[in-house]
Design a protein around this motif. Structure first.
Motif: not given
Length: 128
Positions: A68-90
């Protein structure tokens, strides 16, 4: 396979960061890529994983602590994966590592020993 992780940094609680993991060298038709983290004094912890090939994503998994806070996705760049981290906690503060293996049918793996290739970590620090 060489993995290059980037995107870590210092952020205040409630903020966001996006981590990237770029794979190069040996290629797979299907990749399983995972993100793990290690906080000081703690063991490696599974964060998220994704099974993908060029143009397709087959499976995604998240640890309960980041769902619910992090989202993993395949990027448009070749062979790249992203981890979008929202609502970060200590408690998200850790060194984050990306890992990869050839994708095979079945559930995505959550144990670090099941991944064959690892990148250098990127430090994420969340201040309160």
């Amino acid at each position: 396979v060489q993995l290059q992780a980037s995107g870590g940094g210092l952020v205040q609680a409630g903020g966001s960061l996006r981590l990237s993991c770029a794979a190069s060298g040996r290629t797979f038709r299907v990749y399983d890529m995972g993100w793990f983290r290690q906080a000081p004094g703690k063991e490696h912890e599974f964060v998220s994983a994704i099974r993908w090939s060029e143009g397709s994503t087959y499976a995604i998994d998240y640890a309960d602590s980041v769902k619910g806070r992090f989202t993993i996705s395949k990027g448009n760049a070749k062979n790249t994966v992203y981890l979008q981290m929202n609502s970060l906690k200590p408690e998200d503060t850790a060194v984050y590592y990306c890992a990869a293996k050839s994708g095979v049918p079945g559930i995505l793996r959550r144990w670090s020993y099941e991944y064959d290739y690892w990148g250098h970590g990127t430090l994420v620090t969340v201040s309160s």
